[in-house]
Design a protein around this motif. Structure first.
Motif, PDB file in Angstrom:
ATOM      1  N   SER A 116       0.843  -1.195   0.000  1.00  0.00           N
ATOM      2  CA  SER A 116       0.000   0.000   0.000  1.00  0.00           C
ATOM      3  C   SER A 116       0.879   1.247   0.000  1.00  0.00           C
ATOM      4  CB  SER A 116      -0.920   0.004   1.221  1.00  0.00           C
ATOM      5  OG  SER A 116      -0.166  -0.052   2.420  1.00  0.00           O
ATOM      6  N   SER A 117       0.293   2.361  -0.378  1.00  0.00           N
ATOM      7  CA  SER A 117       1.047   3.616  -0.423  1.00  0.00           C
ATOM      8  C   SER A 117       0.142   4.783  -0.070  1.00  0.00           C
ATOM      9  CB  SER A 117       1.651   3.824  -1.818  1.00  0.00           C
ATOM     10  OG  SER A 117       0.612   3.893  -2.794  1.00  0.00           O
ATOM     11  N   TRP A 118       0.730   5.834   0.461  1.00  0.00           N
ATOM     12  CA  TRP A 118      -0.044   7.030   0.779  1.00  0.00           C
ATOM     13  C   TRP A 118       0.219   8.088  -0.294  1.00  0.00           C
ATOM     14  CZ3 TRP A 118       2.612  11.606   1.605  1.00  0.00           C
ATOM     15  CH2 TRP A 118       3.988  11.490   1.834  1.00  0.00           C
ATOM     16  N   SER A 119      -0.769   8.927  -0.511  1.00  0.00           N
ATOM     17  CA  SER A 119      -0.621   9.946  -1.553  1.00  0.00           C
ATOM     18  C   SER A 119      -0.873  11.353  -1.047  1.00  0.00           C
ATOM     19  CB  SER A 119      -1.566   9.651  -2.733  1.00  0.00           C
ATOM     20  OG  SER A 119      -2.907   9.549  -2.273  1.00  0.00           O
ATOM     21  N   ASP A 120      -1.603  11.494   0.041  1.00  0.00           N
ATOM     22  CA  ASP A 120      -1.875  12.841   0.559  1.00  0.00           C
ATOM     23  C   ASP A 120      -2.123  12.762   2.061  1.00  0.00           C
ATOM     24  OD1 ASP A 120      -2.123  15.573   0.381  1.00  0.00           O
ATOM     25  OD2 ASP A 120      -4.275  15.524  -0.024  1.00  0.00           O
ATOM     26  N   ILE A 121      -1.752  13.826   2.763  1.00  0.00           N
ATOM     27  CA  ILE A 121      -1.949  13.906   4.211  1.00  0.00           C
ATOM     28  C   ILE A 121      -2.421  15.311   4.558  1.00  0.00           C
ATOM     29  CG2 ILE A 121      -0.846  13.736   6.486  1.00  0.00           C
ATOM     30  CD1 ILE A 121       1.231  11.892   5.267  1.00  0.00           C
ATOM     31  N   LYS A 122      -3.456  15.376   5.363  1.00  0.00           N
ATOM     32  CA  LYS A 122      -3.987  16.669   5.812  1.00  0.00           C
ATOM     33  C   LYS A 122      -4.214  16.627   7.317  1.00  0.00           C
ATOM     34  CE  LYS A 122      -6.418  17.549   1.461  1.00  0.00           C
ATOM     35  NZ  LYS A 122      -7.747  17.685   0.806  1.00  0.00           N
ATOM     36  N   GLU A 131      -4.659   9.814   2.763  1.00  0.00           N
ATOM     37  CA  GLU A 131      -5.172   9.098   1.597  1.00  0.00           C
ATOM     38  C   GLU A 131      -4.228   7.935   1.283  1.00  0.00           C
ATOM     39  OE1 GLU A 131      -6.190  10.108  -3.044  1.00  0.00           O
ATOM     40  OE2 GLU A 131      -6.645  11.632  -1.508  1.00  0.00           O
ATOM     41  N   VAL A 132      -4.785   6.734   1.263  1.00  0.00           N
ATOM     42  CA  VAL A 132      -3.983   5.530   1.091  1.00  0.00           C
ATOM     43  C   VAL A 132      -4.525   4.698  -0.066  1.00  0.00           C
ATOM     44  CG1 VAL A 132      -3.153   3.398   2.185  1.00  0.00           C
ATOM     45  CG2 VAL A 132      -3.473   5.469   3.565  1.00  0.00           C
ATOM     46  N   ASN A 133      -3.619   4.223  -0.917  1.00  0.00           N
ATOM     47  CA  ASN A 133      -4.004   3.295  -1.979  1.00  0.00           C
ATOM     48  C   ASN A 133      -3.737   1.882  -1.489  1.00  0.00           C
ATOM     49  OD1 ASN A 133      -3.731   1.527  -4.354  1.00  0.00           O
ATOM     50  ND2 ASN A 133      -4.039   3.411  -5.512  1.00  0.00           N
ATOM     51  N   TYR A 134      -4.810   1.101  -1.349  1.00  0.00           N
ATOM     52  CA  TYR A 134      -4.684  -0.265  -0.835  1.00  0.00           C
ATOM     53  C   TYR A 134      -5.658  -1.174  -1.568  1.00  0.00           C
ATOM     54  CZ  TYR A 134      -5.240  -4.220   2.396  1.00  0.00           C
ATOM     55  OH  TYR A 134      -5.323  -5.472   2.943  1.00  0.00           O
ATOM     56  N   ASN A 135      -5.163  -2.298  -2.044  1.00  0.00           N
ATOM     57  CA  ASN A 135      -5.994  -3.264  -2.771  1.00  0.00           C
ATOM     58  C   ASN A 135      -6.662  -2.630  -3.985  1.00  0.00           C
ATOM     59  OD1 ASN A 135      -5.680  -5.804  -1.767  1.00  0.00           O
ATOM     60  ND2 ASN A 135      -7.388  -5.707  -0.331  1.00  0.00           N
ATOM     61  N   GLY A 136      -5.945  -1.739  -4.650  1.00  0.00           N
ATOM     62  CA  GLY A 136      -6.470  -1.114  -5.847  1.00  0.00           C
ATOM     63  C   GLY A 136      -7.531  -0.061  -5.607  1.00  0.00           C
ATOM     64  N   LYS A 137      -7.752   0.305  -4.355  1.00  0.00           N
ATOM     65  CA  LYS A 137      -8.779   1.304  -4.034  1.00  0.00           C
ATOM     66  C   LYS A 137      -8.172   2.431  -3.209  1.00  0.00           C
ATOM     67  CE  LYS A 137     -12.522  -2.118  -3.915  1.00  0.00           C
ATOM     68  NZ  LYS A 137     -13.572  -2.749  -3.073  1.00  0.00           N
ATOM     69  N   GLN A 138      -8.757   3.610  -3.356  1.00  0.00           N
ATOM     70  CA  GLN A 138      -8.338   4.755  -2.564  1.00  0.00           C
ATOM     71  C   GLN A 138      -9.115   4.781  -1.245  1.00  0.00           C
ATOM     72  OE1 GLN A 138      -5.403   5.356  -4.439  1.00  0.00           O
ATOM     73  NE2 GLN A 138      -5.779   7.316  -3.444  1.00  0.00           N
ATOM     74  N   HIS A 139      -8.418   4.905  -0.158  1.00  0.00           N
ATOM     75  CA  HIS A 139      -9.016   4.937   1.174  1.00  0.00           C
ATOM     76  C   HIS A 139      -8.650   6.246   1.862  1.00  0.00           C
ATOM     77  CE1 HIS A 139      -9.910   0.488   1.425  1.00  0.00           C
ATOM     78  NE2 HIS A 139      -9.005   0.499   0.464  1.00  0.00           N
ATOM     79  N   ILE A 140      -9.592   6.793   2.600  1.00  0.00           N
ATOM     80  CA  ILE A 140      -9.306   7.914   3.485  1.00  0.00           C
ATOM     81  C   ILE A 140      -9.257   7.369   4.908  1.00  0.00           C
ATOM     82  CG2 ILE A 140     -10.143  10.081   4.456  1.00  0.00           C
ATOM     83  CD1 ILE A 140      -9.089  10.394   1.662  1.00  0.00           C
ATOM     84  N   VAL A 141      -8.106   7.501   5.542  1.00  0.00           N
ATOM     85  CA  VAL A 141      -7.935   7.008   6.910  1.00  0.00           C
ATOM     86  C   VAL A 141      -7.811   8.202   7.844  1.00  0.00           C
ATOM     87  CG1 VAL A 141      -6.548   5.602   8.469  1.00  0.00           C
ATOM     88  CG2 VAL A 141      -6.751   4.955   6.055  1.00  0.00           C
ATOM     89  N   ASN A 142      -8.699   8.270   8.813  1.00  0.00           N
ATOM     90  CA  ASN A 142      -8.632   9.313   9.840  1.00  0.00           C
ATOM     91  C   ASN A 142      -7.972   8.730  11.087  1.00  0.00           C
ATOM     92  OD1 ASN A 142     -10.362  11.619   8.656  1.00  0.00           O
ATOM     93  ND2 ASN A 142     -11.638   9.797   8.351  1.00  0.00           N
ATOM     94  N   CYS A 143      -7.079   9.492  11.695  1.00  0.00           N
ATOM     95  CA  CYS A 143      -6.405   9.014  12.899  1.00  0.00           C
ATOM     96  C   CYS A 143      -6.166  10.170  13.862  1.00  0.00           C
ATOM     97  CB  CYS A 143      -5.085   8.334  12.548  1.00  0.00           C
ATOM     98  SG  CYS A 143      -3.859   9.426  11.800  1.00  0.00           S
ATOM     99  N   LYS A 144      -5.990   9.824  15.134  1.00  0.00           N
ATOM    100  CA  LYS A 144      -5.697  10.832  16.148  1.00  0.00           C
ATOM    101  C   LYS A 144      -4.216  11.194  16.166  1.00  0.00           C
ATOM    102  CE  LYS A 144      -9.418   9.127  19.146  1.00  0.00           C
ATOM    103  NZ  LYS A 144      -9.733   8.411  20.417  1.00  0.00           N
ATOM    104  N   VAL A 145      -3.371  10.158  16.019  1.00  0.00           N
ATOM    105  CA  VAL A 145      -1.921  10.362  16.033  1.00  0.00           C
ATOM    106  C   VAL A 145      -1.318   9.659  14.827  1.00  0.00           C
ATOM    107  CG1 VAL A 145       0.239   9.894  17.280  1.00  0.00           C
ATOM    108  CG2 VAL A 145      -1.787  10.623  18.549  1.00  0.00           C
ATOM    109  N   LEU A 146      -0.306  10.299  14.248  1.00  0.00           N
ATOM    110  CA  LEU A 146       0.354   9.796  13.046  1.00  0.00           C
ATOM    111  C   LEU A 146       1.836   9.584  13.354  1.00  0.00           C
ATOM    112  CD1 LEU A 146       0.275   9.280   9.916  1.00  0.00           C
ATOM    113  CD2 LEU A 146       0.712  11.736   9.645  1.00  0.00           C
ATOM    114  N   ILE A 147       2.376   8.423  12.985  1.00  0.00           N
ATOM    115  CA  ILE A 147       3.805   8.132  13.151  1.00  0.00           C
ATOM    116  C   ILE A 147       4.455   7.995  11.787  1.00  0.00           C
ATOM    117  CG2 ILE A 147       5.514   6.444  13.928  1.00  0.00           C
ATOM    118  CD1 ILE A 147       3.754   5.756  16.258  1.00  0.00           C
ATOM    119  N   ASP A 148       5.551   8.737  11.587  1.00  0.00           N
ATOM    120  CA  ASP A 148       6.362   8.581  10.387  1.00  0.00           C
ATOM    121  C   ASP A 148       7.420   7.519  10.670  1.00  0.00           C
ATOM    122  OD1 ASP A 148       8.083   8.699   8.250  1.00  0.00           O
ATOM    123  OD2 ASP A 148       8.342  10.876   8.277  1.00  0.00           O
TER     124      ASP A 148
END
Length: 601
Positions: A116-122, A131-148
């Motif tokens: 999977s890969s990410w394409s945008d972060i807000k 925004e994550v591309n996974y299994n051929g589909k675009q997903h919007i994942v909302n989270c409280k904390v983000l780790i690089d």
């Protein structure tokens, strides 16, 4: 385009060494966690990059690193079964490492999206939207904390967190070994190969790679240890090959001297530009493999056909020794590593991961790199402060992997596998505490994060002589992290040390001097150089807590002495004192800030 939408507490971008341990730790603490990983494997440099020979921390099996090593031992049949190459005490096949990490990552609270890969972060009012591309589909994942936890710090660049690239100026860091002026030079990277012995009669010679020149590799059998006192050249081709010998007749080819290291700075490139640039790194490694097979006669060693799920049989990713480095709440420079107790900031009190490998930089392939003799930089075993994972200016965000807030020189030690595994585990604990307490990672209780790590048998302090299975381990770690009792650091070959000396006596003066920073009133007591005994300890308790009786302390002391097979007596050793201080005074419960200063109101 319609997107699938989902929410998690914690999103980790990158399932490498640190991303994996961050996910395991956070999920074990009850946090709903998602890892987004670009390959089909977990482990990053340990597995997907093929660097499956562990550098350092052999005497400090901290936390998840210790768990992982035990699984390796169990799989192969014990410690001796994985001491196959002379570069490391622990070597394993990358595919096995991936399999074992995936077993460890099974948890109801942990999901992993592979390939999977990410394409945008807000950034949003409640955290982050990715925004994550996974299994051929675009997903919007909302989270409280983000780790690089990416290999090169790509997420921190996207979200606008401040960072550094390249060598720092000595004027900025106070590091006498740093160049006079800053530059953008990074360490050499390597595209590792794993070779397999197909038998003496086999001929696995690859097609001659484009641009092959045997002169590039003709001095690759020089295996002189740069740290050796005797500078007589050692030319040993067998030793060069067995440097990274793995179990089951395989060989990790990750050789710096006239081998497959290469200088490429791809950090600020786009994904497409990196792919194109790294073709040269792959080609350089294939040239070296061809040299080994033809000039050196190792035609029976071919690219392993049962390791990486790639068409070319090479690893999925390159081994990047250097990344972007965060402008963090704590900036770990060489003085804080070499003399942690003598600095203006007490970073060691906020320790969350430990390391003992020396400062190790690879610059042989870049003639423009300043001539720094990194072998001469002597440091003891050290710890990494929690503030190095926390950005100065970005909320809800944590940085792991090799991208934490350290100087370029110190990054030569913190980049190594066990340290990065520990950094990831700490990132997971930090995220979990922040989410549970509904605060920003920059406002957490540092002691609460450290307690979570101790519960997981992770080291805060790099004491090599008190292991996690010792009944006094946690107390000694806690008191060590206050500085009341300090360790003794020793630069030692390729495995530096810090000793706590739990069975050594100490003086009244040493005891009082350590307590003063927390309890200034003990300065009223006259302390001599005599060995510390129970009566003097009780004099201290009379000042700090009159409710504690001599009978209580004497019973505890006797029990501790019996545990360690010591004859009952009224004198107190360092390990026993740590337990008594921890039980009766609890100084570790006093909060510290990211500078290690206290108390905080």
């Amino acid at each position: 385009m319609k997107h699938n939408s989902s929410s998690v507490d914690l999103l980790i971008v990158g399932g490498g060494a640190s991303g994996t341990t961050a996910g395991i730790q956070a999920s074990r603490m009850g946090i709903n966690t998602l890892i987004v990983e670009e390959t089909a494997w977990l482990g990053g440099m340990l597995t997907s990059a093929g660097v499956s020979a562990i550098d350092g921390n052999h005497q400090m099996p901290s936390g998840i690193w210790g768990e992982f090593r035990e699984k390796i031992y169990k799989y192969y049949g014990g410690p001796k079964a994985v001491e196959t190459g002379w570069v490391s005490n622990t070597l394993f096949e990358p595919s096995v490492g991936n399999r074992l990490l995936k077993e460890m990552a099974v948890h109801d609270q942990l999901k992993i999206w592979y390939n999977s890969s990410w394409s945008d972060i807000k950034q949003t009012d409640n955290g982050w939207q990715v925004e994550v591309n996974y299994n051929g589909k675009q997903h919007i994942v909302n989270c409280k904390v983000l780790i690089d936890a990416t290999e090169l710090g790509d997420v921190m660049a996207k979200v606008g967190a401040g960072y550094r690239i390249g060598m720092d100026s000595r004027k900025q860091t106070g590091e006498i070994y740093a160049p006079e002026e800053a530059n953008d030079i990074i360490q050499d990277l390597t595209y590792v190969a794993v070779l397999k012995d197909y038998g003496n009669n086999a001929n696995k010679t690859i097609k001659k790679p484009a641009g092959y020149d045997p002169k590039v590799f003709e001095h690759s059998c020089d295996v002189q240890d740069p740290a050796a006192e005797d500078d007589t050249p050692i030319i040993d081709c067998t030793k060069m090959i067995t440097y990274g010998k793995l179990p089951n007749g395989k060989y990790m080819i990750n050789w710096p001297k006239h081998g497959n290291d290469i200088y490429l700075n791809v950090i600020e490139m786009t994904a497409k530009e990196r792919i194109e640039a790294l073709k040269e790194a792959k080609l350089h490694t294939l040239r070296f493999v061809y040299y080994l097979q033809t000039v050196m006669g190792y035609k029976n060693l071919g690219l392993a056909d049962d390791e990486f799920p790639t068409a070319d049989k090479l690893p999925m990713i390159a081994y990047h020794r250097e990344s972007r480095r965060l402008k963090a709440a704590a900036y770990l420079t060489l003085p804080y590593v070499s003399q942690p107790y003598n600095q203006d900031k007490s970073y060691y009190r906020t320790g969350i991961a430990v390391g003992d490998y020396t400062i190790d930089h690879h610059h042989l392939k870049n003639p423009n790199a300043p001539a720094i003799d990194f072998v001469k930089i002597k440091v003891p075993a050290y710890n990494v402060p929690l503030g190095s994972l926390v950005p100065q200016d970005t909320k809800g965000f944590i940085v792991a992997e090799k991208s934490i807030g350290v100087s370029n020189i110190v990054a030569g030690a913190t980049r190594l596998q066990p340290v990065v595994l520990g950094i990831g585990q700490a990132a997971g604990a930090l995220a979990a505490v922040a989410i549970k307490d509904n605060v920003d990672p920059g406002a957490v209780s540092i002691r609460k994060v450290q307690k979570a790590l101790l519960n997981a048998k992770a080291y805060l302090m790099p004491f090599i002589d008190v292991k996690p299975d010792d009944d006094s381990f946690e107390a000694i770690q806690r008191i060590g992290a206050t500085g009341i009792l300090k360790g003794t650091g020793i630069p030692y070959k390729w495995a530096n040390q810090m000793w706590f000396y739990p069975h050594h006596p100490l003086s009244e003066y040493t005891f009082i001097n350590g307590l003063k920073s927390y309890y200034p009133q003990v300065g009223e007591l006259a302390a001599s150089g005599k060995d510390l005994k129970l009566d003097f300890f009780m004099d201290v308790m009379a000042l700090l807590d009159k409710s504690v009786t001599k009978a209580q302390v004497e019973a505890d002391l006797t029990s501790l002495q019996q545990q360690h097979g010591r004859v009952k007596g009224l004198n107190i050793h360092r390990g026993e004192l740590a337990v008594l201080i921890d039980k009766y005074l609890r100084p570790f419960d006093l909060e510290v800030d990211f500078d290690g200063q206290f108390p905080i109101n």
